[in-house]
Design an enzyme around this catalytic site. Structure first.
Site, PDB file in Angstrom:
ATOM      1  N   ASP A 329       0.859  -1.181   0.000  1.00 50.21           N
ATOM      2  CA  ASP A 329       0.000   0.000   0.000  1.00 50.21           C
ATOM      3  C   ASP A 329       0.898   1.235   0.000  1.00 50.21           C
ATOM      4  OD1 ASP A 329      -2.275   1.595   0.101  1.00 50.21           O
ATOM      5  OD2 ASP A 329      -2.705   1.212   2.216  1.00 50.21           O
ATOM      6  N   HIS A 330       0.314   2.386  -0.254  1.00 53.35           N
ATOM      7  CA  HIS A 330       0.991   3.672  -0.107  1.00 53.35           C
ATOM      8  C   HIS A 330       0.497   4.358   1.159  1.00 53.35           C
ATOM      9  CE1 HIS A 330       1.396   3.791  -4.763  1.00 53.35           C
ATOM     10  NE2 HIS A 330       2.526   3.391  -4.233  1.00 53.35           N
ATOM     11  N   TYR A 507      -5.020   4.497   0.283  1.00 52.32           N
ATOM     12  CA  TYR A 507      -6.073   3.623  -0.243  1.00 52.32           C
ATOM     13  C   TYR A 507      -5.645   2.928  -1.532  1.00 52.32           C
ATOM     14  CZ  TYR A 507      -8.693   6.834   2.806  1.00 52.32           C
ATOM     15  OH  TYR A 507      -9.128   7.608   3.854  1.00 52.32           O
ATOM     16  N   HIS A 508      -4.421   2.395  -1.532  1.00 53.64           N
ATOM     17  CA  HIS A 508      -3.901   1.706  -2.712  1.00 53.64           C
ATOM     18  C   HIS A 508      -3.446   0.284  -2.387  1.00 53.64           C
ATOM     19  CE1 HIS A 508      -2.740   5.980  -4.338  1.00 53.64           C
ATOM     20  NE2 HIS A 508      -4.031   5.714  -4.473  1.00 53.64           N
ATOM     21  N   PRO A 509      -4.281  -0.541  -1.738  1.00 60.22           N
ATOM     22  CA  PRO A 509      -3.862  -1.910  -1.447  1.00 60.22           C
ATOM     23  C   PRO A 509      -3.738  -2.726  -2.727  1.00 60.22           C
ATOM     24  CG  PRO A 509      -6.195  -1.658  -0.974  1.00 60.22           C
ATOM     25  CD  PRO A 509      -5.664  -0.283  -1.296  1.00 60.22           C
TER      26      PRO A 509
END
Length: 586
Positions: A329-330, A507-509
């Site tokens: 994630d980020h 919110y980048h899983p």
């Protein structure tokens, strides 16, 4: 270990919309069942049904994105924060307590609606760096180098504006544009100038020849000022195809397998909005497009995953695969300042001047223009945190306003720079909480668990503050709000403590069913027949940017593979790398 809100609650799914219920098949089994009508699922539904002889059933647990009193919150670009803290259109997941973030549980919203997270996200259109895709190929994703992915980015896109056809597409379903909101333009322009004053390159296209530097950001917004979700751009134009059925309110509970062949997938069991269970068989394949949380969850519930994890929950093993491992994630945090000029979103995002907010909404509803027709991430940049890194590992999103947490605007003029590290070395896991499909999985991103990640984010904060202190922003810049001016940012321990207290997910899983380890290069699940995964979970590793554009590209490319079509011709294209990257940070 507490899991918080939704992770300990039941996963609910809404009642199907009547408009979609009328689209049910009454004939033979579909050829393909796509589970999840999100960023990837809508692309697949569009492309697979281009063949009139192929029948597709698209199942979505969430609701329709139109036809409800609150659908404007999905469609209006400026309303993007409204759906991030409820469960109407959002699964509203949370992580386990994160030791690297002072034990905080971090929100992980995921779209529960047609369009999935493309109906919920911030609409930033960023592809990542070409070297991300060359790295994918090195990590086992054969055929996914940049030269092989670029044609699919272009196939997906219609760029509204002047662009270089070497990099941009102009006749695809997905609307992409640059923002140009007149009310906030001076502040956005000042941010880009501040980046160049700090010694970074200007760039006119963060998705083109040069990602590194500062310039305008692209967004997935249509010419009529609506969100260009995949529901709007891929699904809705083909919804009346006779070979496509779309059903909402359908929660997948387990995959079905042939009685005498335990690794041959034949369909899916799902639960409708009334709680009734149904089984449906696919003549060819079942395709999971539930995202980096939903797809591994359903695989494990169906006996495909780590043997030790499944045995803990009494689930019979079909195939032992590292499903749920490699979660990436980020992280994101804000640097905030008061603004001395009235060039921010403050009058429109709060009720301080209600007439302005009301008139902005009326303008959007009647003409699709104005302040409400932008996501307001109109300027940004990519830089490297230190010398010796070949391509940017830090992303900046700039917004002419200040928010509290991630939802509410501060009642004053201000601006903030989002600071996100791009390629964390921390790796997390997604595991089962229960064999009950209504129970959310256990999401543990393991944020900031390596020293490299701690140092990179620390450096990122200092670089962000340096940029915002440039002369170009002097006429706008007021008091720094966050980090507090009293904090000594030169003190590593002080800064690290502030990061632990304030950072959150971007919110980048992704990467929980990675190509090379769980699926092959066309998304087919290893050791299982007639089952694929096509979504962000199959990315071998996180790319350097937002994930929606890469997910759509990925689905376009996999659609050709599923249809047995030859891949688009690879395209060689130059890209910029700092000539002295080994010895210079900028």
């Amino acid at each position: 270990m507490g899991l918080g809100r939704t992770s300990t609650a039941l996963l609910r799914h809404p009642r199907a919309h009547p408009w979609l219920a009328r689209r049910a098949h009454t004939s033979a089994s579909p050829d393909y069942i796509i589970v999840g009508a999100g960023s990837a699922g809508c692309v697949l539904a569009n492309r697979l049904t281009e063949d009139p002889n192929v029948k597709v059933l698209l199942l979505e647990a969430g609701r329709a994105d139109r036809g409800r009193w609150d659908s404007w919150m999905v469609q209006m670009p400026a309303a993007l924060t409204y759906n991030l803290a409820d469960t109407r259109y959002n699964w509203d997941f949370v992580t386990t307590p994160q030791p690297g973030l002072d034990g905080r549980q971090i929100s992980q919203p995921r779209g529960k609606v047609l369009g999935g997270s493309s109906s919920l996200n911030a609409m930033a259109y960023i592809r990542g760096h070409p070297l991300d895709y060359d790295r994918w190929e090195a990590e086992g994703a054969t055929g996914w180098s940049h030269r092989e992915c670029l044609p699919y980015f272009k196939k997906a896109q219609t760029f509204h504006g002047e662009g270089d056809s070497t990099y941009q597409g102009f006749d695809g379903p997905l609307d992409v544009k640059a923002g140009n909101t007149k009310e906030t333009l001076p502040l956005n322009q000042a941010l880009v100038k501040a980046g160049t004053e700090a010694g970074y390159q200007p760039t006119d296209d963060l998705n083109g020849y040069q990602q590194e530097g500062f310039g305008p950001m692209h967004m997935t917004i249509s010419p009529d000022g609506r969100r260009a979700s995949t529901a709007n751009t891929y699904l809705r134009p083909v919804i009346d195809r006779p070979n496509l059925t779309v059903q909402t309110g359908c929660l997948g509970t387990q995959l079905l397998f042939a009685p005498d062949e335990p690794t041959v997938c034949i369909g899916i069991e799902y639960e409708d909005a009334t709680g009734q269970r149904h089984s449906v068989h696919a003549a060819k394949e079942v395709i999971l497009s539930l995202g980096a949380i939903g797809s591994p969850h359903l695989l494990m519930l169906s006996g495909i995953g780590p043997a030790h994890e499944l045995s803990k929950h009494g689930i019979g093993l079909r195939v032992d695969l590292p499903v749920g491992d490699n979660l990436q994630d980020h992280l994101d945090l804000y640097i905030q300042y008061e603004c001395e000029q009235p060039t921010t979103l403050f009058p429109y995002a709060t009720w301080y001047r209600p007439h302005k907010r009301i008139m902005a909404g009326i303008e959007w509803l009647t003409t699709g223009t104005g302040v409400c027709a932008s996501n307001h991430f109109e300027a940004g940049g990519f830089i490297r945190t230190r010398a010796g890194i070949q391509h940017p590992d830090l992303q900046f999103h700039f917004i002419p306003g200040c928010v509290v947490g991630q939802l509410d605007f501060l009642p004053r003029d201000g601006f903030q720079l989002h600071c996100s590290t791009m390629r964390a070395t921390s790796r997390g896991t997604l595991t089962l909480q229960s064999p009950d499909p209504h129970q959310a999985p256990v999401i543990d991103p393991n944020y900031l668990s390596t020293q490299d990640d701690i140092e990179d984010l620390r450096n990122g904060v200092r670089l962000a503050v340096e940029i915002l202190e440039q002369d170009a922003l002097a006429e706008f810049r007021g008091k720094r709000l966050s980090p507090d001016p009293a904090l000594d940012l030169s003190d590593d321990e002080v800064l690290d403590a502030w990061v632990r207290e304030t950072t959150h997910s971007a919110y980048h899983p992704c990467s929980t069913c990675a190509m090379g380890s769980v699926v092959d290069s066309a998304g087919a699940v290893k050791g299982v027949s007639n089952l694929r995964v096509v979504d962000a979970s199959i990315m071998p590793s996180v790319v350097s940017g937002n994930l929606n554009a890469p997910t759509i590209m990925l689905a376009e490319k996999c659609a050709d593979a599923i249809r047995g079509l030859p891949p688009l011709e690879a395209q060689e294209s130059p890209y910029w790398v700092h000539p002295d990257w080994e010895t210079q940070q900028r």
